[in-house]
Write an enzyme that holds these catalytic residues in place. Structure first.
Site, PDB file in Angstrom:
ATOM      1  N   HIS A  48       0.884  -1.162   0.000  1.00 54.13           N
ATOM      2  CA  HIS A  48       0.000   0.000   0.000  1.00 54.13           C
ATOM      3  C   HIS A  48       0.921   1.211   0.000  1.00 54.13           C
ATOM      4  O   HIS A  48       2.058   1.125   0.494  1.00 54.13           O
ATOM      5  CB  HIS A  48      -0.875   0.025   1.260  1.00 54.13           C
ATOM      6  CG  HIS A  48      -1.856  -1.105   1.315  1.00 54.13           C
ATOM      7  ND1 HIS A  48      -1.975  -1.948   2.385  1.00 54.13           N
ATOM      8  CD2 HIS A  48      -2.765  -1.522   0.404  1.00 54.13           C
ATOM      9  CE1 HIS A  48      -2.923  -2.833   2.132  1.00 54.13           C
ATOM     10  NE2 HIS A  48      -3.409  -2.613   0.942  1.00 54.13           N
TER      11      HIS A  48
ATOM     12  N   ASP B 196       2.147   1.741   3.408  1.00 51.77           N
ATOM     13  CA  ASP B 196       3.069   0.715   3.929  1.00 51.77           C
ATOM     14  C   ASP B 196       4.484   1.149   3.546  1.00 51.77           C
ATOM     15  O   ASP B 196       5.440   0.976   4.303  1.00 51.77           O
ATOM     16  CB  ASP B 196       2.867  -0.655   3.233  1.00 51.77           C
ATOM     17  CG  ASP B 196       1.560  -1.333   3.579  1.00 51.77           C
ATOM     18  OD1 ASP B 196       1.105  -1.183   4.715  1.00 51.77           O
ATOM     19  OD2 ASP B 196       1.021  -2.032   2.692  1.00 51.77           O
TER      20      ASP B 196
END
Ligand code: 3MF
Ligand code: MG
Length: 394
Positions: free
Chosen positions: A99, A102
């Site tokens: 993501h 992330d």
């Protein structure tokens, strides 16, 4: 190291033995032609339960999680990103799915330049463990700006925010050396039908995709379809919808799909069929293999543990149609059970990898001559029983 004498001067047979041995987990060190009709093979057993794979595998950091669900708190400690990445490398994964946040935590507070330099630091970490980045996915479902969706929100300001995250995801992908963006359209749809027009939402989604295509001429977009959850009615529930959006976009050659097994099952579809449909369009660029017990909440179970035959057929369709030949990864999107202790944080990944590779072996054993014979005789009962025996016998 072991020394194997092959008493056959047919090179093809020797090669077949080499392939067999490597599939059984041996590394071929050297092949010596003894010039007397025999060959000597020097091999080394790599791992007891090692199964060679045709595929490269990928995983996301969210696949190792703390165990919180909608009804209860975490049951395990948080594991730091580098520790996860190191373990993924040791487990044999080839690439990591990210993501946007992330990859770059707190990105909302950073300038565009800062986002890119953080992403470059992550790239250095991936290089250290010899891992690639598979894709970056803007996380458009956690932020206060995405309460009503991202690209299809009723708020102009929130739609702007969604695009900002999409552009930053493209910048992060470039810094990580990958050319794929995943759009899991978590909140693009409705929880109250009358709150949005399905026509306008579809157009807004296509418009956002076109803007992303224009922002970067090399980036490819994979739509990860899901019919519901967290929303009630998704604007893009199946790969058929994704393909239609692709065809309507400004550059259909750069808009494809990612199929998650559980998401297809939540739509009442067979994931192997969804995979086949997108492959027929040349637009299946990613998968999230996992499993699901019926049409309920998204369970992200280990691959194949509920629907073994469907899991076999997903592998079979992928293998028969050259998935992976253009660098695609077999992605896993699985969660360990909430009951698992800290030490079991990666067990579902080990299990899913093992099951996927065992199913690859089953596909390699599939008797296509027998299948043809059954088809010619229209004896599908015999074919079905053959598949059951293939799966159930050792
Ligand atoms: C949701 C999912 C997500 C997406 C991921 C990448 C938790 O049902 O499957 O995984 O795969 O956010 O888009
Ligand atoms: Mg997924």
């Amino acid at each position: 190291m072991a020394k194997i004498l092959v008493c056959d001067d047919d090179k093809e047979i020797v090669e077949a033995i080499e392939i067999y041995l490597s599939q059984e987990g041996h590394q071929i060190l050297k092949l010596l032609d003894n010039e007397d009709g025999t060959y000597t093979l020097f091999v080394k057993k790599i791992k007891e339960d090692f199964i060679m794979s045709k595929f490269k595998y990928s995983v996301g950091p969210w696949n190792v999680h703390e165990g919180a669900d909608a009804y209860g708190p975490a049951t395990r400690e948080t594991i730091d990103l580098e520790e996860k990445i190191k373990t993924f490398a040791e487990m044999g994964f080839d690439a990591i799915q990210f993501h946007d946040d992330d990859a770059v935590p707190n990105m909302n507070e950073l300038s565009e330049g800062e986002v890119v330099s953080e992403a470059k630091a992550l790239k250095a970490m991936l290089d250290k463990y010899n891992l690639k980045a598979e894709f970056v996915a803007p996380r458009l479902w956690m932020d206060p700006h995405t309460v009503d969706g991202g690209f299809t929100s009723n708020s102009d300001e929130d739609r702007e925010f969604a695009l900002w995250r999409a552009y930053r995801s493209i910048d992060i992908a470039n810094a990580l050396g990958c050319d794929k963006i995943v759009l899991w359209l978590a909140r693009e749809g409705t929880i109250c039908f009358e709150s949005k027009s399905p026509v306008e939402s579809t157009k807004k989604l296509i418009d956002a995709i076109n803007k992303m295509l224009a922002y970067d001429k090399n980036i490819k977009i994979m739509i990860e379809t899901k019919p519901n959850e967290p929303i009630d009615r998704s604007v893009c529930p199946t790969l058929g919808h994704a393909m239609a959006i692709s065809a309507t976009s400004d550059d259909p050659s750069r808009v494809g799909g990612l199929l998650e097994s559980a998401h297809a099952m939540l739509a009442g579809l067979d994931p192997a069929n969804e995979i086949g449909f997108a492959l027929a369009m040349g637009k299946l660029w990613g998968v999230h293999l996992n499993d699901q017990n019926g049409m309920k909440f998204d369970q992200d179970k280990s691959f194949g543990v509920e629907n073994l035959r469907t899991a076999f057929n997903q592998m079979k369709v992928l293998m028969e149609n050259g998935f992976g030949n253009n660098g695609e990864y077999i992605g896993l999107d699985v969660k360990v059970m909430r009951t698992e202790k800290q030490s079991g944080s990666y067990k579902h990944l080990e299990n899913s990898l093992k099951i996927a590779k065992m199913l690859e072996e089953k596909v390699n054993k599939f008797d296509y001559d027998f299948q043809k014979k059954c088809v010619a005789e229209r004896d599908y009962e015999a074919l079905e029983m053959y598949v059951m025996e293939l799966l159930m016998k050792g």
